[in-house]
Design a protein around this motif. Structure first.
Motif, mmCIF file in Angstrom:
data_model
loop_
_atom_site.group_PDB
_atom_site.id
_atom_site.type_symbol
_atom_site.label_atom_id
_atom_site.label_comp_id
_atom_site.label_asym_id
_atom_site.label_seq_id
_atom_site.Cartn_x
_atom_site.Cartn_y
_atom_site.Cartn_z
ATOM 1 N N VAL B 246 0.862 -1.182 0.000
ATOM 2 C CA VAL B 246 0.000 0.000 0.000
ATOM 3 C C VAL B 246 0.900 1.234 0.000
ATOM 4 C CG1 VAL B 246 -1.711 1.314 1.288
ATOM 5 C CG2 VAL B 246 -1.828 -1.179 1.241
ATOM 6 N N PRO B 247 0.778 2.079 -1.013
ATOM 7 C CA PRO B 247 1.551 3.319 -0.975
ATOM 8 C C PRO B 247 1.110 4.155 0.233
ATOM 9 C CG PRO B 247 0.553 2.975 -3.128
ATOM 10 C CD PRO B 247 -0.050 1.967 -2.214
ATOM 11 N N PRO B 252 -4.162 6.978 4.860
ATOM 12 C CA PRO B 252 -5.250 7.631 5.604
ATOM 13 C C PRO B 252 -6.632 7.238 5.076
ATOM 14 C CG PRO B 252 -3.547 9.215 5.008
ATOM 15 C CD PRO B 252 -3.221 7.942 4.299
ATOM 16 N N ARG B 253 -6.751 7.152 3.739
ATOM 17 C CA ARG B 253 -8.065 6.799 3.161
ATOM 18 C C ARG B 253 -8.418 5.353 3.452
ATOM 19 N NH1 ARG B 253 -8.392 8.788 -2.850
ATOM 20 N NH2 ARG B 253 -10.475 7.925 -2.632
ATOM 21 N N LEU B 254 -7.416 4.473 3.403
ATOM 22 C CA LEU B 254 -7.707 3.064 3.686
ATOM 23 C C LEU B 254 -8.047 2.871 5.164
ATOM 24 C CD1 LEU B 254 -5.174 1.007 1.553
ATOM 25 C CD2 LEU B 254 -7.643 1.041 1.351
ATOM 26 N N LYS B 255 -7.352 3.615 6.013
ATOM 27 C CA LYS B 255 -7.629 3.480 7.448
ATOM 28 C C LYS B 255 -9.049 3.942 7.773
ATOM 29 C CE LYS B 255 -3.075 3.463 9.597
ATOM 30 N NZ LYS B 255 -2.005 4.226 10.228
ATOM 31 N N GLU B 257 -11.574 3.359 5.938
ATOM 32 C CA GLU B 257 -12.520 2.343 5.460
ATOM 33 C C GLU B 257 -12.769 1.326 6.572
ATOM 34 O OE1 GLU B 257 -13.932 1.714 2.308
ATOM 35 O OE2 GLU B 257 -13.285 3.729 1.707
ATOM 36 N N LYS B 258 -14.041 1.152 6.940
ATOM 37 C CA LYS B 258 -14.351 0.237 8.035
ATOM 38 C C LYS B 258 -14.030 -1.215 7.678
ATOM 39 C CE LYS B 258 -17.885 3.008 10.240
ATOM 40 N NZ LYS B 258 -19.293 3.309 10.273
ATOM 41 N N SER B 259 -14.182 -1.543 6.417
ATOM 42 C CA SER B 259 -14.019 -2.950 6.044
ATOM 43 C C SER B 259 -12.598 -3.278 5.571
ATOM 44 C CB SER B 259 -15.016 -3.304 4.945
ATOM 45 O OG SER B 259 -14.789 -2.463 3.842
ATOM 46 N N VAL B 260 -11.674 -2.351 5.771
ATOM 47 C CA VAL B 260 -10.297 -2.597 5.345
ATOM 48 C C VAL B 260 -9.367 -2.489 6.551
ATOM 49 C CG1 VAL B 260 -8.368 -1.666 3.993
ATOM 50 C CG2 VAL B 260 -10.638 -1.804 2.979
ATOM 51 N N LYS B 261 -8.480 -3.435 6.677
ATOM 52 C CA LYS B 261 -7.497 -3.356 7.753
ATOM 53 C C LYS B 261 -6.114 -3.124 7.142
ATOM 54 C CE LYS B 261 -5.903 -5.326 12.006
ATOM 55 N NZ LYS B 261 -6.182 -6.188 13.126
ATOM 56 N N VAL B 262 -5.442 -2.110 7.657
ATOM 57 C CA VAL B 262 -4.099 -1.797 7.180
ATOM 58 C C VAL B 262 -3.116 -2.320 8.212
ATOM 59 C CG1 VAL B 262 -2.507 0.048 6.529
ATOM 60 C CG2 VAL B 262 -4.941 0.283 6.042
ATOM 61 N N ALA B 494 -2.709 -4.220 3.074
ATOM 62 C CA ALA B 494 -4.086 -4.000 3.530
ATOM 63 C C ALA B 494 -4.970 -5.112 3.011
ATOM 64 C CB ALA B 494 -4.585 -2.654 3.024
ATOM 65 N N TYR B 495 -6.001 -5.438 3.777
ATOM 66 C CA TYR B 495 -6.911 -6.479 3.310
ATOM 67 C C TYR B 495 -8.339 -6.164 3.735
ATOM 68 C CZ TYR B 495 -6.589 -8.361 8.088
ATOM 69 O OH TYR B 495 -6.628 -8.524 9.444
ATOM 70 N N SER B 496 -9.256 -6.811 3.045
ATOM 71 C CA SER B 496 -10.672 -6.604 3.319
ATOM 72 C C SER B 496 -11.081 -7.489 4.492
ATOM 73 C CB SER B 496 -11.487 -6.971 2.079
ATOM 74 O OG SER B 496 -12.822 -7.192 2.440
ATOM 75 N N THR B 497 -11.569 -6.885 5.545
ATOM 76 C CA THR B 497 -12.003 -7.678 6.707
ATOM 77 C C THR B 497 -13.330 -8.370 6.433
ATOM 78 O OG1 THR B 497 -12.922 -5.655 7.621
ATOM 79 C CG2 THR B 497 -10.766 -6.340 8.439
#
Lengths: 308, 523
Positions: B246-247, B252-255, B257-262, B494-497
């Motif tokens: 993940v660049p 910040p945008r991925l963090k 996201e509720k369904s994404v864990k960085v 990062a992955y989709s929870t």
């Protein structure tokens, strides 16, 4: 017509030779070579030389070109140095994706571009004409890289209508086609409008008006055939533009195709693959121009006469 | 409802159920920019391998994030006190994907295969391999190699099936790749995707995984997405379930996201600025030091990388023992020292803030390779150099071109680049005089450094000795300002929870099969 076709084919030969030489030279003149990607950092000069000899890269450039061209004329584009597969196989595996994208985009550009251009010409000078042409001008200025990401954001992320990227289903083709096609729409619409407006000012149209024919009848029965001549030429040239545009779009949408193959191979300086891809793209442009010229000749005997 | 009709309906429902539930075991991972276009899965000859490689192949030994070594295909090992023999006990019951057995004969075949390849260095000190019994091999060494376990744990040491390897020749790794790992390669389309299916026979996971096998995921499609933005949007919309990289820009945008864990794991990379020591004005050590002290590592770390990862003050990743140098050698931002050094070197501040000496401005070349991250970083470095009086002209090249330019030796001065490696021998690669141009971009050629190099590379008999020797070599390179350290990125993925559940602690130096073995698919 057959004579015209044969003459056009003969004219393509020197163009093909020049193009193949340029393709070959461009690839070899760019700094770096495939050996860089085959060696671990710090490899010895002897090892480099050994690999260069193995792939014939130590020979004079003219000899390399002659050997490559001779093989290419028999349909053998060689073996990829890095990807270790016959270049023809790699191209054949990717070509259907590029053709699907290119032809769909061309169809989209043509249908929408000609319709919009003709409508703008029909209502020339009206607010509709101004708004449409202004919109088209803006569309033509958008870089396809940026436009592609915008399409993804609107139609894939916000509306969820299409996949973001890839080529795993038919609907994955929609956004790339729109991205490539919109730039084409702009040019075709502008050329169509200009052609219609120009033809509408010719004497025979004034005569038709004087004979009492309705504006609609003159437009659809008499103007269309004359006005579409330059559009056909532009369509031929557009093949190259669309193939070029598809390179960026395939990258943004992570789609397979000649563009993706070209970018991957260019990064690794896989000469045979880059040469093969550029040759295919160049031949696509030549073929597009040929088809455009033939179509124009078929529609207008004066074009055939000029060549005889 | 007649019986046959009911049977048909129930069968159809069962079939539909199977079809509907099947995708729950199938996931899509994505590799991005740097790994895209990896041409093959042949670990013996490859110079680049992508993240999917570890899912196909096992190695004899694995390395954890703390640099400790763990058994994998080798159940145990020991070495003689003089370091001239290593004995490996192999794990029993291991089979390749093609059904061939894994045993001592395989190792006897495998080690000599590296001769003449680009990875020959990894086993260069092994003289011969002796088969002691079916599950025991002994390496007879030409010289002690305290780095042998590290080499055996490298991703290039995945062990292929001898039968498949010999049968496919040059095509091995392209048309097929056969290992003993938890996933079998079903299909590989270079630049596009690799399809992996679970190896149901796999029961030999290492102690870095809770699950020893088989994997819980049935099928993994590893897509190659060259554009970072596209990959990010695929994860956001559920098109892919895991991004290997993940660049930092997107964190910040991925963090949010509720369904994404960085997740971040210790990095394996150092971003730095090599300084061409043979190009004036950098032939003067004071000017080199001034350029090195002008770099504000902390502000770059905070403003460009959002505080993710670490600042770098040396050439090695911080988890290595050899990175723990005497603090007096560490290079940290010190603008006053930088200005003082330039004054001492005779470079006086001109009216526009750029220094000059004998009528010549302090105009230098600053290069980097294309990529959003480096483009932004090089601009920050340019402004930091300007603050002390350097006028740096930026040129951006593509990766192949820049390496060719380095090899000319006369064209470059400063550059912003990075390397990824988890061993101190990287100092040899980038600073040994025999590698001047590329990879020794600094064109560093110093008799004392060469002496320290020889000691570290060839005269270390034990691991502790090697650490001490490389630490001395590292300190000397730092003292000569052949580069400026900038940043030590973390490995961020990062992955989709919604689709995946991964263990809280990631074992290994990267996201590899050890973690994927423990991964569960959410229904």
């Amino acid at each position: 017509m057959l004579g015209y076709f044969v003459r056009r084919l003969i004219m393509l030969l020197p163009v093909f030779l020049a193009m193949s030489a340029i393709v070959f030279l461009i690839v070899h003149l760019v700094p770096g070579d495939p050996i860089d990607h085959m060696l671990q950092i710090g490899a010895s000069a002897e090892r480099r030389q050994e690999l260069a000899a193995k792939f014939g890269l130590d020979r004079p450039l003219v000899v390399q070109y002659a050997l490559w061209l001779k093989a290419a004329l028999t349909g053998d584009l060689g073996e990829a140095i890095i990807l270790k597969q016959p270049v023809v196989d790699l191209i054949l595996a990717n070509l259907p994706y590029s053709l699907a994208l290119g032809l769909s985009a061309l169809l989209f550009s043509t249908v929408v571009g000609v319709s919009v251009g003709a409508a703008a010409a029909y209502f020339a000078g009206s607010w509709f004409d101004r708004v449409v042409m202004a919109g088209i001008l803006m569309g033509s200025m958008l870089p396809s890289f940026w436009l592609g990401l915008l399409m993804i954001l609107i139609f894939a992320v916000e509306l969820g209508l299409f996949p973001v990227s890839g080529a795993r289903s038919w609907d994955a083709l929609v956004l790339p086609v729109l991205t490539v096609g919109i730039g084409g729409v702009a040019l075709i619409a502008r050329v169509t409008r200009a052609a219609f407006v120009e033809v509408a000012q010719q004497d025979f149209v004034t005569l038709l008006h004087a004979k009492g024919l309705t504006r609609r009848r003159i437009f659809f029965r008499h103007l269309v055939r004359h006005a579409l001549m330059p559009v056909v030429t532009i369509l031929g040239l557009k093949v190259g533009w669309i193939l070029g545009g598809a390179v960026t779009v395939e990258y943004v949408f992570a789609r397979p195709g000649l563009g993706s193959l070209l970018i991957t191979s260019l990064g690794q300086r896989d000469y045979p693959v880059v040469q093969g891809c550029l040759l295919m793209l160049g031949m696509g442009v030549m073929l597009g121009t040929l088809v455009g010229d033939l179509a124009q000749a078929a529609m207008d005997p004066r074009v055939r006469d000029r060549m005889s | 409802m007649t019986l046959p009709f009911r049977v048909t309906v129930l069968s159809a429902a069962a079939l539909l159920g199977a079809v509907v539930s099947a995708p729950a075991q199938e996931v899509t991972f994505a590799i991005t920019a740097r790994e895209v276009g990896t041409p093959s899965y042949n670990p013996i000859t490859a110079t680049r391998l992508n993240s999917a490689n570890s899912l196909i192949y096992d190695r004899l030994v694995l390395q954890d994030a703390d640099q400790s070594f763990h058994p994998s295909l080798a159940a145990s090992w020991d070495q003689t006190p003089d370091g001239m023999q290593w004995t490996f006990k192999l794990r029993p019951g291991v089979k390749f994907h093609d059904g061939e057995p894994f045993n001592a004969k395989v190792i006897e075949w495998w080690v000599p295969k590296f001769a003449g390849t680009e990875n020959a260095d990894t086993v260069a000190k092994v003289d011969r391999v002796e088969v002691v019994d079916d599950l025991t091999v002994r390496f007879h060494m030409k010289a002690p190699d305290p780095n042998l376990l590290f080499n055996l744990a490298s991703s290039f040491m995945g062990i292929p099936s001898p039968k498949a390897y010999e049968a496919l020749g040059d095509k091995y790794g392209v048309t097929a790749a056969v290992g003993t790992g938890p996933f079998k390669m079903e299909k590989f389309t270079v630049g596009q995707q690799t399809v992996l299916v679970r190896n149901d026979d796999f029961t030999w996971g290492s102690d870095l995984s809770v699950n020893r096998g088989p994997a819980k995921i049935k099928k993994i499609t590893v897509r190659e997405i060259p554009e970072d933005s596209t990959a990010f949007l695929e994860l956001q919309t559920g098109g892919v379930d895991l991004l290997y990289t993940v660049p930092v820009d997107f964190m910040p945008r991925l963090k949010a996201e509720k369904s994404v864990k960085v997740m971040t794991i210790p990095g394996t990379e150092i971003v730095y600025m090599p300084i061409n020591t043979q190009s004036a004005p950098f032939t003067d050590i004071k000017v080199r030091a001034a350029a090195a002290y002008a770099i504000d590592q902390k502000s770059i770390w905070q403003s460009l990388y959002g505080g993710v990862g670490n600042t770098a003050n040396g050439f090695l990743i911080s988890s290595l023992q050899e990175a723990k140098v005497d603090p007096k050698f560490a290079i940290s931002y010190d603008p006053e020292r930088s200005k003082k050094l330039l004054d001492e070197a005779g470079w006086k501040v001109g009216p526009d803030g750029i220094r000059a000496k004998d009528g010549a401005r302090l105009q230098v070349k600053l290069w980097t390779s294309n990529g959003t991250e480096f483009k932004r970083l090089v601009e920050v470095v340019q402004s930091q150099l300007k603050a002390v009086g350097f006028a740096a002209d930026i040129t951006i090249f593509d990766a192949s071109t820049i390496n060719a330019q380095y090899k000319k030796k006369t064209e470059h001065q400063l550059a912003v680049r990075s390397y990824s490696w988890t061993n101190a021998d990287i100092i040899d690669w980038f600073f040994a005089a025999r590698r001047a141009g590329y990879p020794n971009v600094s064109l560093f050629d110093d008799p004392k450094a060469e002496e320290l190099n020889v000691t570290a590379m060839t005269k270390s008999r034990t691991w502790d000795e090697r650490v001490a020797n490389f630490k001395a070599y590292h300190e000397y390179i730092l003292s000569q300002y052949a580069f400026a350290p900038i940043y030590e990125p973390a490995n961020v993925f990062a992955y989709s929870t919604r689709r995946l559940k991964l263990p809280e602690t990631i074992r290994g130096t990267r996201l590899t099969s050890q973690t994927i073995l423990d991964a569960q698919v959410s229904n």
